[in-house]
Design a protein around this motif. Structure first.
Motif, PDB file in Angstrom:
ATOM      1  N   PRO A 258       0.804  -1.238   0.000  1.00  0.00           N
ATOM      2  CA  PRO A 258       0.000   0.000   0.000  1.00  0.00           C
ATOM      3  C   PRO A 258       0.835   1.285   0.000  1.00  0.00           C
ATOM      4  CG  PRO A 258      -0.060  -1.047   2.162  1.00  0.00           C
ATOM      5  CD  PRO A 258       0.819  -1.884   1.320  1.00  0.00           C
ATOM      6  N   VAL A 259       1.758   1.389  -0.950  1.00  0.00           N
ATOM      7  CA  VAL A 259       2.654   2.545  -1.013  1.00  0.00           C
ATOM      8  C   VAL A 259       2.806   3.109  -2.425  1.00  0.00           C
ATOM      9  CG1 VAL A 259       4.074   1.783   0.955  1.00  0.00           C
ATOM     10  CG2 VAL A 259       4.669   1.038  -1.315  1.00  0.00           C
ATOM     11  N   GLY A 260       2.195   2.427  -3.418  1.00  0.00           N
ATOM     12  CA  GLY A 260       2.528   2.687  -4.827  1.00  0.00           C
ATOM     13  C   GLY A 260       2.218   4.090  -5.325  1.00  0.00           C
ATOM     14  N   ILE A 261       1.357   4.823  -4.580  1.00  0.00           N
ATOM     15  CA  ILE A 261       0.988   6.158  -5.092  1.00  0.00           C
ATOM     16  C   ILE A 261       2.169   7.136  -4.999  1.00  0.00           C
ATOM     17  CG2 ILE A 261      -0.623   8.111  -4.675  1.00  0.00           C
ATOM     18  CD1 ILE A 261      -2.784   6.008  -4.223  1.00  0.00           C
ATOM     19  N   HIS A 262       3.259   6.732  -4.351  1.00  0.00           N
ATOM     20  CA  HIS A 262       4.431   7.629  -4.380  1.00  0.00           C
ATOM     21  C   HIS A 262       5.012   7.731  -5.804  1.00  0.00           C
ATOM     22  CE1 HIS A 262       7.076   3.987  -3.149  1.00  0.00           C
ATOM     23  NE2 HIS A 262       7.265   4.198  -4.421  1.00  0.00           N
ATOM     24  N   HIS A 263       4.548   6.882  -6.708  1.00  0.00           N
ATOM     25  CA  HIS A 263       4.957   7.014  -8.114  1.00  0.00           C
ATOM     26  C   HIS A 263       4.034   7.974  -8.856  1.00  0.00           C
ATOM     27  CE1 HIS A 263       7.926   3.694  -8.475  1.00  0.00           C
ATOM     28  NE2 HIS A 263       7.312   3.288  -7.382  1.00  0.00           N
ATOM     29  N   GLN A 264       2.995   8.445  -8.162  1.00  0.00           N
ATOM     30  CA  GLN A 264       1.951   9.210  -8.870  1.00  0.00           C
ATOM     31  C   GLN A 264       1.680  10.567  -8.236  1.00  0.00           C
ATOM     32  OE1 GLN A 264      -0.785   5.502  -8.908  1.00  0.00           O
ATOM     33  NE2 GLN A 264      -1.292   6.635 -10.756  1.00  0.00           N
ATOM     34  N   TYR A 265       2.674  11.109  -7.526  1.00  0.00           N
ATOM     35  CA  TYR A 265       2.474  12.425  -6.902  1.00  0.00           C
ATOM     36  C   TYR A 265       2.063  13.463  -7.939  1.00  0.00           C
ATOM     37  CZ  TYR A 265       5.001  10.724  -2.704  1.00  0.00           C
ATOM     38  OH  TYR A 265       5.400  10.041  -1.582  1.00  0.00           O
ATOM     39  N   ALA A 266       2.533  13.285  -9.183  1.00  0.00           N
ATOM     40  CA  ALA A 266       2.255  14.305 -10.206  1.00  0.00           C
ATOM     41  C   ALA A 266       0.940  14.054 -10.941  1.00  0.00           C
ATOM     42  CB  ALA A 266       3.413  14.343 -11.215  1.00  0.00           C
ATOM     43  N   ASP A 267       0.256  12.962 -10.611  1.00  0.00           N
ATOM     44  CA  ASP A 267      -0.947  12.606 -11.377  1.00  0.00           C
ATOM     45  C   ASP A 267      -2.197  13.307 -10.843  1.00  0.00           C
ATOM     46  OD1 ASP A 267       0.613  11.064 -12.920  1.00  0.00           O
ATOM     47  OD2 ASP A 267      -0.142   9.130 -12.221  1.00  0.00           O
ATOM     48  N   PRO A 268      -3.107  13.650 -11.739  1.00  0.00           N
ATOM     49  CA  PRO A 268      -4.366  14.272 -11.307  1.00  0.00           C
ATOM     50  C   PRO A 268      -5.342  13.223 -10.764  1.00  0.00           C
ATOM     51  CG  PRO A 268      -4.393  13.949 -13.674  1.00  0.00           C
ATOM     52  CD  PRO A 268      -3.054  13.475 -13.204  1.00  0.00           C
ATOM     53  N   ASN A 269      -6.450  13.717 -10.167  1.00  0.00           N
ATOM     54  CA  ASN A 269      -7.570  12.857  -9.777  1.00  0.00           C
ATOM     55  C   ASN A 269      -7.253  11.877  -8.642  1.00  0.00           C
ATOM     56  OD1 ASN A 269     -10.246  12.439 -10.005  1.00  0.00           O
ATOM     57  ND2 ASN A 269     -10.200  11.329 -11.943  1.00  0.00           N
ATOM     58  N   SER A 271      -6.288  12.377  -4.612  1.00  0.00           N
ATOM     59  CA  SER A 271      -6.195  13.517  -3.696  1.00  0.00           C
ATOM     60  C   SER A 271      -4.848  13.551  -2.974  1.00  0.00           C
ATOM     61  CB  SER A 271      -7.330  13.460  -2.673  1.00  0.00           C
ATOM     62  OG  SER A 271      -6.983  12.549  -1.663  1.00  0.00           O
ATOM     63  N   ASN A 272      -4.477  14.758  -2.562  1.00  0.00           N
ATOM     64  CA  ASN A 272      -3.212  14.919  -1.835  1.00  0.00           C
ATOM     65  C   ASN A 272      -3.207  14.114  -0.541  1.00  0.00           C
ATOM     66  OD1 ASN A 272      -2.073  16.510  -3.718  1.00  0.00           O
ATOM     67  ND2 ASN A 272      -2.459  18.462  -2.671  1.00  0.00           N
ATOM     68  N   THR A 273      -4.396  13.925   0.044  1.00  0.00           N
ATOM     69  CA  THR A 273      -4.464  13.152   1.294  1.00  0.00           C
ATOM     70  C   THR A 273      -3.946  11.737   1.052  1.00  0.00           C
ATOM     71  OG1 THR A 273      -6.438  14.403   1.763  1.00  0.00           O
ATOM     72  CG2 THR A 273      -6.023  12.472   3.159  1.00  0.00           C
ATOM     73  N   TRP A 274      -4.427  11.104  -0.028  1.00  0.00           N
ATOM     74  CA  TRP A 274      -3.956   9.736  -0.301  1.00  0.00           C
ATOM     75  C   TRP A 274      -2.472   9.730  -0.651  1.00  0.00           C
ATOM     76  CZ3 TRP A 274      -6.016   5.810   1.642  1.00  0.00           C
ATOM     77  CH2 TRP A 274      -7.401   5.740   1.848  1.00  0.00           C
ATOM     78  N   LYS A 275      -2.047  10.772  -1.351  1.00  0.00           N
ATOM     79  CA  LYS A 275      -0.618  10.831  -1.695  1.00  0.00           C
ATOM     80  C   LYS A 275       0.231  10.908  -0.421  1.00  0.00           C
ATOM     81  CE  LYS A 275      -1.397  12.739  -6.291  1.00  0.00           C
ATOM     82  NZ  LYS A 275      -1.447  13.908  -7.159  1.00  0.00           N
ATOM     83  N   LEU A 276      -0.244  11.722   0.544  1.00  0.00           N
ATOM     84  CA  LEU A 276       0.515  11.863   1.799  1.00  0.00           C
ATOM     85  C   LEU A 276       0.505  10.561   2.596  1.00  0.00           C
ATOM     86  CD1 LEU A 276      -0.296  15.424   3.168  1.00  0.00           C
ATOM     87  CD2 LEU A 276       1.938  14.458   2.656  1.00  0.00           C
ATOM     88  N   ILE A 277      -0.666   9.907   2.630  1.00  0.00           N
ATOM     89  CA  ILE A 277      -0.739   8.637   3.378  1.00  0.00           C
ATOM     90  C   ILE A 277       0.250   7.633   2.780  1.00  0.00           C
ATOM     91  CG2 ILE A 277      -2.239   6.648   3.881  1.00  0.00           C
ATOM     92  CD1 ILE A 277      -4.579   8.645   4.083  1.00  0.00           C
ATOM     93  N   HIS A 278       0.258   7.542   1.451  1.00  0.00           N
ATOM     94  CA  HIS A 278       1.193   6.596   0.823  1.00  0.00           C
ATOM     95  C   HIS A 278       2.645   7.014   1.056  1.00  0.00           C
ATOM     96  CE1 HIS A 278      -1.291   3.770  -1.826  1.00  0.00           C
ATOM     97  NE2 HIS A 278      -2.147   4.393  -1.059  1.00  0.00           N
ATOM     98  N   GLY A 531      -8.564   0.912  -2.180  1.00  0.00           N
ATOM     99  CA  GLY A 531      -9.981   0.834  -2.547  1.00  0.00           C
ATOM    100  C   GLY A 531     -10.585   2.189  -2.884  1.00  0.00           C
ATOM    101  N   PRO A 532     -10.550   3.167  -1.954  1.00  0.00           N
ATOM    102  CA  PRO A 532     -11.182   4.455  -2.240  1.00  0.00           C
ATOM    103  C   PRO A 532     -10.565   5.157  -3.451  1.00  0.00           C
ATOM    104  CG  PRO A 532     -10.618   4.254   0.090  1.00  0.00           C
ATOM    105  CD  PRO A 532     -10.014   3.081  -0.595  1.00  0.00           C
ATOM    106  N   VAL A 533      -9.250   5.009  -3.626  1.00  0.00           N
ATOM    107  CA  VAL A 533      -8.581   5.683  -4.753  1.00  0.00           C
ATOM    108  C   VAL A 533      -9.080   5.094  -6.070  1.00  0.00           C
ATOM    109  CG1 VAL A 533      -6.339   6.111  -5.841  1.00  0.00           C
ATOM    110  CG2 VAL A 533      -6.524   6.071  -3.346  1.00  0.00           C
TER     111      VAL A 533
END
Ligand code: HAS
Length: 558
Positions: A258-269, A271-278, A531-533
C-alpha cells in the motif's frame, strides 16, 4: 527445474546487459542508434530501452526468483513436491516469455517496461506477459500449499527460517500482483482485443503501481534471504537475530504494497491526502530495510572478528574478500546504502517534483535492482550453480573481478544519472539526438555526469562479459563430484534449532508464526489503502483510444 529457471534467467540478463551500454552512451551524448548495423537489429532507442527494461527487470528477476524460491523452501522443509506441476509452471512461464518476445523483437511492443496506455502494443505482448506472471503465481501457490502441508505434519513446530522468509515473500507477491492482474484482465486485454471503447490511462497506471512498487521487494527479498541466512556463514559467522529476521519479513508482507501512489504524486484525480498517506507508508517500508542494514552489518562484523578482525573498522579487511560470492554480495549491499537513501529522498512529496521523470530515477534503480538484486543474484550463482550441477566454479579470479567491475560501473552510472537528473535531464529520452535548444543549454553544465555515465556503460559491459564467461564456462565444464557434499547450501547457524516447539520459542517467533492470519491483514490493508482511490478513478473514468508510440505528440494520441 531450478537449474532451468536460473539458466533461463541469466540468458535473459545476458541479452539485456548487452543493450545496456547503448543507453549509457545515449546519456553521455553519443547516439549509437543511428549506426546502420545496429538499426538492422533495433529500430529505435525506445525499442532498445524496452528490451533492456523488460529482460533485466521483469524476465531475469522473475525466472531467477521462481527457481530460487521454489528450491530453497522445498529443501528446507525436506518436502516432496509434485515435479510435474513444477515443470508445468516453468514451461508456462517460458511460453509466456516467448509469446511476449515476438512483438518486442519485431518492434510491435515498444512500450518501455511500464507499458502505460494509451500507448498500444500487439496483443501477443499483453497475453504473453500475463501468462508469465500467472505462472509465477502458480509457483507461489505451490510453495504456500507445500508449507501448509508441512504445518499439518508438524503441528506446534516453528516453521524453519528460510521457509518462513520464502512463504512470507510469496504471500506478499500474491497481494501485490492483484493490481497487475486487474490491469491485465480488466483493462489491457479487453482493450487490445477491441472489447472496450478505449482505455482510461490513469486507472491502468494506478493498478500498475499497486504492483509496481511492491514488485521491487519481490525482487529484493530473495537477496535478503541470502544476506540473512547464507552470507553470514559464507563470511565465517552466524546470523545475528532470527526473531528480528522474521519480524522484518512480516513488515514487508504487511507494508510493501500500500505505497505505490508515491509514483503518482504528479498525477491528477488522486487527492493529496492519499498521496501523503502513501508517502508515510513508504517511509514505514524503509524500516525493515534499515533493520536489515544494521543486522547484516553486525553479522559481518561478528564473522570478521571471529576471523581475527580488530579495531573500529579494521575488521572489515578480515572479511573473505577473495570469495567472489561474498564480495559480490557485500558490494551489492554497499551500493544499496546509496540506493536506499535515494529512495527515501525520492519518496518525499516535497522533493519528488524536482526529480520525477528525470535521469535521477534510472540512477536510483540501477543501485537497487541493478546491484542489491542483480549483483546479489550473480554472486549467489557462484555457489548455486556448482551446488546444483556438481561442477566447479570456473575462473574464480575472473568471477571476483566481475563483481568489482559491476559495482564500480553501477556506482559511476548512478552518480552520473542522479547528477544529470538534478540538472533536469529527462529520463527515457533520446537526448543524444535532440536539437532542442533548451536541452543544449541545460547540458552545458552536465559534461562531467555525462562522461561518468558513458564510462559506466563500458565498465559494466566488461564486468558483465566476465561474469557470463565464468557462468557459461562453469555450466559447460564436466561434472566433477557430488554437489550436495562439496557445495552444500551455506546455512547460517540459526538460533532456534530445527523442529523447535512453538511453546518454547521466543515471543517474537511465536507472534510471527501465524502467517495465514498476517496474510489476511495484508490483503485488508491494501484494499483499505487502494480501494477508495480506485473507486474514485473508476467513477470518473474517461476512455481514450490507443495510439502507436511514435505518434504521441504528432496528433496520433488524442
Ligand atoms: Fe525505488 C522508483 C522509493 C527501494 C526500484 N524504484 C523506483 C523505480 C525502480 C525502483 C525500478 O518514493 C523506477 C520505477 C519507474 O520506472 O518509474 N525505493 C523507494 C524507497 C525505497 C526504494 C523509499 N526501489 C527500491 C528497491 C528497488 C527499487 C529496493 C529495486 C529492487 N523508488 C522510490 C520512489 C520512486 C522509486 C518514490 C518513484 C520516483 C518517481 O518519481 O518516479 C526503500 O525501500 C529503500 C530502503 C532501503 C534502505 C537501505 C538499506 C541498506 C542495506 C544495505 C546495508 C549495507 C551493509 C553493508 C550491511 C533503507 C540493507 C555493510 C558493509 C560492510 C563492508 C560491513
Amino acid at each position: 527445474v531450478t537449474q532451468y529457471y536460473i539458466v533461463t534467467a541469466f540468458l535473459a540478463l545476458f541479452i539485456g546487459v548487452l543493450i545496456g551500454p547503448l543507453q549509457a552512451l545515449n546519456y553521455a551524448g553519443i547516439n549509437v542508434y543511428d549506426n546502420p548495423i545496429l538499426k538492422a537489429l533495433l529500430k529505435s532507442y525506445y525499442q532498445g530501452l524496452s528490451l533492456h527494461g523488460v529482460l533485466n527487470a521483469l524476465v531475469f528477476t522473475q525466472f531467477f526468483i521462481s527457481g530460487w524460491l521454489l528450491y530453497l523452501p522445498v529443501r528446507d522443509m525436506g518436502a516432496r513436491i509434485n515435479m510435474g506441476f513444477a515443470w508445468f509452471t516453468y514451461w508456462m512461464m517460458t511460453v509466456g516469455l516467448l509469446l511476449a518476445a515476438i512483438p518486442l523483437l519485431l518492434n510491435k511492443a515498444t512500450l518501455l517496461y511500464t507499458f502505460y496506455p494509451p500507448m498500444e502494443g500487439h496483443w501477443l505482448f499483453y497475453v504473453g506477459a500475463t501468462i508469465m506472471v500467472a505462472a509465477s503465481l502458480l509457483v507461489a501457490l505451490h510453495v504456500i500449499f507445500t508449507w501448509i502441508g508441512w504445518k499439518k505434519a508438524h503441528v506446534g513446530q516453528v516453521t524453519p527460517l528460510v521457509t518462513y522468509m520464502s512463504v512470507a515473500l510469496w504471500m506478499m507477491w500474491l497481494v501485490a500482483s492483484l493490481g497487475l492482474v486487474a490491469e491485465a484482465l480488466l483493462v489491457l486485454i479487453p482493450w487490445v482485443f477491441g472489447l472496450t471503447r478505449g482505455v482510461d490511462p490513469l486507472i491502468a497506471k494506478t493498478l500498475f503501481w499497486w504492483t509496481g512498487h511492491a514488485i521491487v521487494y519481490f525482487w529484493l527479498l530473495p537477496a535478503y534471504i541470502s544476506w540473512y541466512a547464507f552470507l553470514p556463514k559464507q563470511a565465517g559467522g552466524r546470523i545475528v537475530s532470527e526473531p528480528l529476521t522474521r519480524l522484518t519479513f512480516v513488515m514487508f508482507l504487511l507494508n510493501s504494497t500500500p505505497v505505490g501512489i508515491h509514483h503518482q504524486y504528479a498525477d491528477p484525480n488522486i487527492s493529496n491526502t492519499w498521496k501523503l498517506i502513501h508517502m508515510f507508508l513508504t517511509f514505514l517500508v524503509a524500516i525493515p530495510s534499515l533493520l536489515t542494514a544494521f543486522s547484516i552489518a553486525a553479522a559481518l562484523e561478528d564473522a570478521a572478528r571471529a576471523r581475527g578482525g580488530k579495531g573500529l573498522v579494521g575488521w572489515i579487511f578480515k572479511l573473505p574478500w577473495n570469495d567472489p560470492s561474498v564480495t559480490g554480495q557485500i558490494l551489492a549491499m554497499i551500493s544499496f546504502i546509496g540506493g536506499g537513501a535515494g529512495g527515501i529522498i525520492t519518496a518525499s512529496f516535497a522533493f519528488s517534483p524536482v526529480i520525477h521523470n528525470t535521469a535521477w530515477i534510472p540512477g536510483h534503480f540501477h543501485i537497487t535492482v541493478g546491484t542489491a538484486v542483480t549483483l546479489s543474484f550473480m554472486s549467489i550463482a557462484f555457489w548455486l550453480i556448482p551446488h546444483l550441477t556438481g561442477k566447479r566454479l570456473a575462473a574464480p579470479k575472473i568471477a571476483l573481478a566481475s563483481t568489482w567491475l559491476w559495482f564500480v560501473g553501477m556506482m559511476l552510472f548512478a552518480i552520473g544519472m542522479h547528477w544529470e537528473g538534478l540538472l533536469g535531464v529527462p529520463r527515457r529520452a533520446l537526448i543524444s539526438a535532440t536539437a532542442l535548444p533548451i536541452y543544449k543549454e541545460g547540458y552545458m553544465h552536465s559534461q562531467i555526469p555525462m562522461a561518468l555515465t558513458g564510462i559506466s556503460g563500458v565498465v559494466l559491459l566488461v564486468g558483465g562479459l566476465m561474469f557470463f564467461y565464468t557462468l557459461f564456462a562453469t555450466l559447460l565444464s564436466p561434472r566433477v563430484d557430488d554437489a550436495e557434499v562439496t557445495t552444500p547450501i551455506p546455512y547460517s547457524d540459526v538460533i532456534s534449532p530445527a523442529g523447535q516447539n512453538l511453546s518454547t520459542a521466543s515471543t517474537v517467533v511465536r507472534s510471527t508464526e501465524p502467517l495465514l492470519a498476517l496474510w489476511a491483514v495484508a490483503f485488508a490493508l491494501v484494499f483499505l489503502m487502494y480501494g477508495p482511490v480506485v473507486l474514485k478513478l473508476v467513477s470518473n473514468a474517461s476512455l481514450v483510444p490507443g495510439c502507436d508510440f511514435f505518434s504521441i505528440g504528432a496528433g496520433g494520441c488524442k
